[in-house]
Scaffold this active site. Structure first.
Site, PDB file in Angstrom:
ATOM      1  CG  HIS A 132      -1.680  -1.457   1.313  1.00  0.00           C
ATOM      2  ND1 HIS A 132      -3.055  -0.756   1.419  1.00  0.00           N
ATOM      3  CD2 HIS A 132      -1.913  -2.846   1.058  1.00  0.00           C
ATOM      4  CE1 HIS A 132      -4.098  -2.097   1.002  1.00  0.00           C
ATOM      5  NE2 HIS A 132      -3.016  -3.055   0.886  1.00  0.00           N
TER       6      HIS A 132
ATOM      7  CD  GLU B 139       6.663  -3.514  -9.285  1.00  0.00           C
ATOM      8  OE1 GLU B 139       7.034  -4.153  -8.653  1.00  0.00           O
ATOM      9  OE2 GLU B 139       6.334  -2.169  -8.468  1.00  0.00           O
TER      10      GLU B 139
ATOM     11  CG  HIS C 111       3.553 -12.106  -3.861  1.00  0.00           C
ATOM     12  ND1 HIS C 111       3.656 -11.641  -4.875  1.00  0.00           N
ATOM     13  CD2 HIS C 111       2.615 -11.422  -3.115  1.00  0.00           C
ATOM     14  CE1 HIS C 111       3.705 -10.154  -4.682  1.00  0.00           C
ATOM     15  NE2 HIS C 111       3.098  -9.988  -3.750  1.00  0.00           N
TER      16      HIS C 111
ATOM     17  CD1 TRP D  29      -3.237  -3.267  -8.565  1.00  0.00           C
ATOM     18  CD2 TRP D  29      -3.637  -5.466  -9.752  1.00  0.00           C
ATOM     19  NE1 TRP D  29      -3.480  -2.897  -9.626  1.00  0.00           N
ATOM     20  CE2 TRP D  29      -3.708  -4.687 -10.762  1.00  0.00           C
ATOM     21  CE3 TRP D  29      -3.542  -6.470 -10.274  1.00  0.00           C
ATOM     22  CZ2 TRP D  29      -4.622  -3.889 -11.738  1.00  0.00           C
ATOM     23  CZ3 TRP D  29      -4.046  -6.746 -11.434  1.00  0.00           C
ATOM     24  CH2 TRP D  29      -4.344  -5.608 -12.207  1.00  0.00           C
TER      25      TRP D  29
END
Length: 461
Positions: free
Chosen positions: A27, A366, A358, A361
């Site tokens: 975040h 990226e 994994h 997002w």
């Protein structure tokens, strides 16, 4: 762009944007990147979150970096390194609102009244505080995909609840969920928070508060900014029952926010010595812990693949590694194992040919922006949905079955690197790279969205 000195008054027409992040790296990073873009437009930007040792890129209280000023929301606790993510979320929920209100008051007293608060998911109370204090504009940076936003929106706004069990109302648990703008999804492809076993936990409560409860009669709803680009999620965005502002991918060229560029453990130098598209890059994010057994299985799979690899391993496994990790670490020619690396720069390096991820997002965005094919290994939260889209909708990779087995990892890497479909995967990845670059370039869809958002901010000074 620099920051004003602390005592100086801002120009009369300069909006002051206060960014409030959930204290998780996934975040912090995109919100900081948004802050730097806003600062580059001439806006006054302040960033705050709960500081703890696990977060990278958080500067000292009162410091300024690349146009963004930092202020602590809550001082680091002595036991912060023992806190689980849920413990941290609960602590911030209990102590954060009063601390944020105090910060907003102090900014006003210093001649920098806050004109907009932008929060990230899991700190919905930040928007309540902003409303209560008369901040004229509120917004949320949604740090997941628009597809996942659509799933959550339908779930939390149209769900029924009996005995604290929440389900999509008109579908049996074993039936695919089909919503406007989205492909049909089975239960194991949905985000964890919409599955019955996770209903009612603290993460789910914060999502519900963000998507349902953060509203006030006769008050405008928060703007929803999304770290995505319109071309990537056109169908999902057009079908969403709420308006969103896609202004991603939120990227930094040098990844300076996540560490010291000069302290990369020789990663970039090592990559420079590898052949083009030869390296398998493996990283499971800052939150996911696949456990010692699966970490050992990944080590065996990478060591047996016969390809150079760069692997970001959690600190605990570097200090007390399973034996296969020790063996892989000793093979300096074949692989490099580190505790951290500048991921954006790594993915953009020509030596990287595959990303084992994994499917968080930020990593998805990226990878697409870098044009790198993926092996998806989802573990938590929205990652299962992201993996489905990477494989079936974006067409840039394969999914690794769980739990990890060395042979399965080798097979997936081989498929992506030089299997029969490898060329097609690379071609589609290259197309998404071009689309992402076009979106954020001058005149692109995300560039226009950012410009429109800045215009909105300037009306609330």
């Amino acid at each position: 762009m620099g920051c004003q000195v602390e005592a100086a008054m801002p120009p009369p027409a300069q909006p002051h944007i206060l960014l409030v992040s959930c204290p998780l790296q996934g975040h912090v990073n995109p919100l900081l990147r948004l802050g730097r873009r806003l600062a580059a437009k001439g806006l006054l930007v302040t960033f705050t979150t709960f500081r703890h040792a696990g977060l990278r890129g958080i500067h000292p209280d009162g410091a300024c970096a690349r146009g963004v000023r930092f202020h602590c929301l809550l001082r680091e606790r002595d036991d912060a390194d023992q806190m689980t993510p849920e413990d941290m979320l609960r602590y911030v929920l209990e102590a954060g609102p009063a601390a944020l209100a105090d910060l907003v008051r102090r900014q006003a007293d210093a001649g920098r009244p806050v004109s907009c608060v932008v929060n990230t998911t899991f700190v919905p109370w930040a928007l309540d505080v902003a409303r209560d204090m008369g901040v004229p504009c509120i917004a949320t940076l949604w740090t997941q995909s628009c597809a996942v936003l659509s799933l959550y929106h339908h779930f939390y706004n149209n769900s029924s609840s009996n005995d604290n069990t929440i389900t999509f109302p008109e579908a049996p648990e074993d039936a695919p969920v089909a919503l406007p703008g989205l492909p049909a999804m089975s239960m194991d492809e949905l985000p964890l928070m919409v599955r019955p076993e996770f209903a009612g936990n603290l993460w789910s409560q914060m999502l519900r508060a963000q998507l349902v409860d953060v509203k006030e009669e006769n008050a405008p709803s928060p703007l929803v900014l999304v770290n995505t680009f319109y071309e990537l999620e056109r169908v999902a965005i057009d079908a969403l029952p709420v308006a969103v502002v896609p202004l991603g991918p939120l990227l930094d060229d040098d990844d300076g926010e996540t560490g010291n560029d000069d302290d990369d453990e020789g990663v970039m130098t090592w990559l420079d010595a590898q052949p083009p598209r030869s390296v398998v890059y493996v990283a499971f994010g800052s939150l996911v812990d696949i456990g010692r057994d699966e970490t050992a299985a990944v080590a065996e799979g990478l060591a047996g693949a016969g390809r150079p690899f760069l692997w970001v391993v959690r600190d605990a496994y570097l200090l007390h590694p399973p034996e296969p990790v020790v063996a892989a670490s000793d093979d300096g020619h074949n692989g490099k194992i580190v505790a951290w690396c500048p991921q954006r720069r790594v993915l953009s390096h020509g030596a990287v040919g595959c990303f084992v991820t994994h499917c968080g997002w930020n990593s998805v965005v990226e990878a697409l922006a870098a044009g790198v094919p993926v092996v998806g290994y989802p573990w938590w939260s929205d990652q299962f949905t992201n993996a489905k889209f990477l494989v079936e909708e974006y067409g840039v990779g394969v999914r690794l079955p769980a739990p990890v087995k060395p042979d399965a990892l080798r097979a997936c890497v081989d498929m992506v690197m030089d299997g029969p479909e490898a060329a097609a995967l690379r071609a589609r990845a290259a197309t998404w790279k071009e689309e992402a670059a076009t979106a954020i370039a001058h005149g692109g869809s995300s560039h226009r969205s950012l410009h429109d958002f800045v215009d909105i901010l300037r009306t609330h000074v």
